[in-house]
Design an enzyme around this catalytic site. Structure first.
Site, PDB file in Angstrom:
ATOM      1  N   HIS A  78      27.994 -20.962  12.504  1.00  0.00           N
ATOM      2  CA  HIS A  78      29.075 -20.120  13.045  1.00  0.00           C
ATOM      3  C   HIS A  78      28.993 -20.047  14.573  1.00  0.00           C
ATOM      4  O   HIS A  78      30.024 -20.043  15.249  1.00  0.00           O
ATOM      5  CB  HIS A  78      29.037 -18.712  12.437  1.00  0.00           C
ATOM      6  CG  HIS A  78      29.111 -18.710  10.937  1.00  0.00           C
ATOM      7  ND1 HIS A  78      28.765 -17.624  10.180  1.00  0.00           N
ATOM      8  CD2 HIS A  78      29.481 -19.683  10.063  1.00  0.00           C
ATOM      9  CE1 HIS A  78      28.924 -17.925   8.890  1.00  0.00           C
ATOM     10  NE2 HIS A  78      29.345 -19.167   8.803  1.00  0.00           N
ATOM     11  N   HIS A 237      37.480 -20.280   6.458  1.00  0.00           N
ATOM     12  CA  HIS A 237      36.048 -20.169   6.760  1.00  0.00           C
ATOM     13  C   HIS A 237      35.347 -21.510   6.550  1.00  0.00           C
ATOM     14  O   HIS A 237      34.462 -21.881   7.313  1.00  0.00           O
ATOM     15  CB  HIS A 237      35.345 -19.071   5.961  1.00  0.00           C
ATOM     16  CG  HIS A 237      33.923 -18.957   6.405  1.00  0.00           C
ATOM     17  ND1 HIS A 237      33.558 -18.292   7.562  1.00  0.00           N
ATOM     18  CD2 HIS A 237      32.781 -19.523   5.935  1.00  0.00           C
ATOM     19  CE1 HIS A 237      32.266 -18.426   7.753  1.00  0.00           C
ATOM     20  NE2 HIS A 237      31.757 -19.183   6.780  1.00  0.00           N
ATOM     21  N   ASP A 241      33.168 -23.545   9.267  1.00  0.00           N
ATOM     22  CA  ASP A 241      31.849 -24.131   9.012  1.00  0.00           C
ATOM     23  C   ASP A 241      31.822 -25.615   9.391  1.00  0.00           C
ATOM     24  O   ASP A 241      30.889 -26.090  10.035  1.00  0.00           O
ATOM     25  CB  ASP A 241      31.505 -24.037   7.515  1.00  0.00           C
ATOM     26  CG  ASP A 241      30.964 -22.678   7.102  1.00  0.00           C
ATOM     27  OD1 ASP A 241      30.519 -21.903   7.966  1.00  0.00           O
ATOM     28  OD2 ASP A 241      30.978 -22.409   5.880  1.00  0.00           O
ATOM     29  N   HIS A 264      28.223 -27.815   3.798  1.00  0.00           N
ATOM     30  CA  HIS A 264      27.296 -28.144   4.889  1.00  0.00           C
ATOM     31  C   HIS A 264      26.632 -29.508   4.697  1.00  0.00           C
ATOM     32  O   HIS A 264      26.476 -30.263   5.649  1.00  0.00           O
ATOM     33  CB  HIS A 264      26.215 -27.077   5.003  1.00  0.00           C
ATOM     34  CG  HIS A 264      26.756 -25.721   5.333  1.00  0.00           C
ATOM     35  ND1 HIS A 264      27.527 -25.486   6.456  1.00  0.00           N
ATOM     36  CD2 HIS A 264      26.634 -24.531   4.702  1.00  0.00           C
ATOM     37  CE1 HIS A 264      27.868 -24.208   6.488  1.00  0.00           C
ATOM     38  NE2 HIS A 264      27.341 -23.604   5.439  1.00  0.00           N
TER      39      HIS A 264
HETATM   40 ZN    ZN Z   1      29.919 -20.143   7.013  1.00  0.00          ZN
END
Ligand code: ZN
Length: 304
Positions: A78, A237, A241, A264
């Protein structure tokens, strides 16, 4: 010529690590040209620094962790996303513990913090990664891809068959020459199902997670009394990311990102694959006409 940027003076914040639940003091300090984003730990006996790079990513379980030798820093995504949003190239991030503070679960508090001291341009030219040829990573039906584009745009499709998630848009897509990251993406918070949270806490993860720093979802509703900040906050969101994970490339991308059910791990695989594919990108600096074309994306007004 578009120039590199750092912050004007040091600025501090105190928060908690979302996974460790440990209190952490964070200090952001200006850094010289071509430094990149460097993390240091004031609780570490060794006075070394850890560079924010895609190759230093060592763990992508629920958040992005970077490490080099015995220095380790978690939940960088973030903050990295906010630094991309403000066009910050060079910065020292000093932490008193292993995790970047989660703040409110979005990138907005980092933007606010940096804007209290301001951003300063440096003499050296800013470097961009211009995508020349498509690069894609896949895992089952999930994928993440980078394609050539004159500017930067990003899209993400969040797929989870759940009655609450199904009520909201699954797709967020923004062309950052038209939409401001600060206004339209930076406030999107982390989120999760309440029963997933209990599961994560049994694995000693998310110990600092609460409705103060995440959107909680039960079988029927969003649990947070304030509701959502954007109607498509979940998809946004995931976009936030991805932007943070990809900023571990060390320079902003000129191109288009698209993610489908990726997270991720795939963001990092995509960054690594790009770096390994020589004809997929070139490093460029921008001036003259280019500057006019990309100014709204790559030189955000809010950073002035
Ligand atoms: Zn996040």
């Amino acid at each position: 010529m578009l120039r590199q940027r750092t912050i004007k003076t040091a600025v501090h914040a105190i928060g908690v690590g979302v996974h460790s639940a440990k209190k952490v003091r964070m200090t952001l300090r200006p850094a010289g040209e071509n430094t990149g984003i460097l993390f240091t730990r004031t609780d570490s006996l060794k006075a070394c620094a850890l560079k924010a790079t895609a190759h230093n990513v060592c763990d992508t379980t629920l958040s992005t962790t970077i490490s080099h030798k015995d220095l380790r820093v978690s939940t960088v995504e973030h903050l990295m996303s906010a630094l991309w949003g403000l066009g910050i190239d060079n910065l020292i991030v000093e932490l008193s513990s292993e995790e970047v503070p989660i703040m409110d679960g979005s990138a907005a508090p980092f933007i606010y913090l940096i804007n209290t001291v301001g951003v300063v341009e440096q003499a050296a030219a800013k470097k961009y990664i211009r995508i020349k040829n498509e690069v894609t990573v896949r895992n089952g039906d999930s994928f993440a891809t980078l394609k050539p584009f004159a500017g930067f745009k990003a899209g993400y499709t969040f797929v989870a068959d759940h009655p609450v998630y199904n009520r909201y848009p699954k797709r967020a897509e923004l062309d950052f020459s038209k939409a401001s990251y600060v206004d339209h993406v930076s406030r999107a918070r982390s989120f999760g199902l309440m029963n997933e949270l209990e599961q994560a806490q049994r694995m000693n993860k998310c110990l600092g997670s609460s409705l103060e720093n995440a959107v909680g979802v039960n079988d029927f509703n969003v649990v947070n009394p304030e509701g959502l900040r954007y109607n498509d906050e979940f998809a946004k969101h995931k976009l936030l990311d991805a932007i943070g994970d990809l900023y571990l490339l060390g320079s902003p991308i000129i191109g288009a990102f698209n993610g489908y059910k990726s997270g991720h791990a795939m963001n990092n695989q995509l960054a690594r694959k790009l770096l390994e594919t020589q004809d997929a990108f070139e490093m460029v600096t921008l001036n003259g006409r280019d500057r006019e074309v990309v100014r709204p994306i790559l030189q955000p007004a809010s950073a002035g």
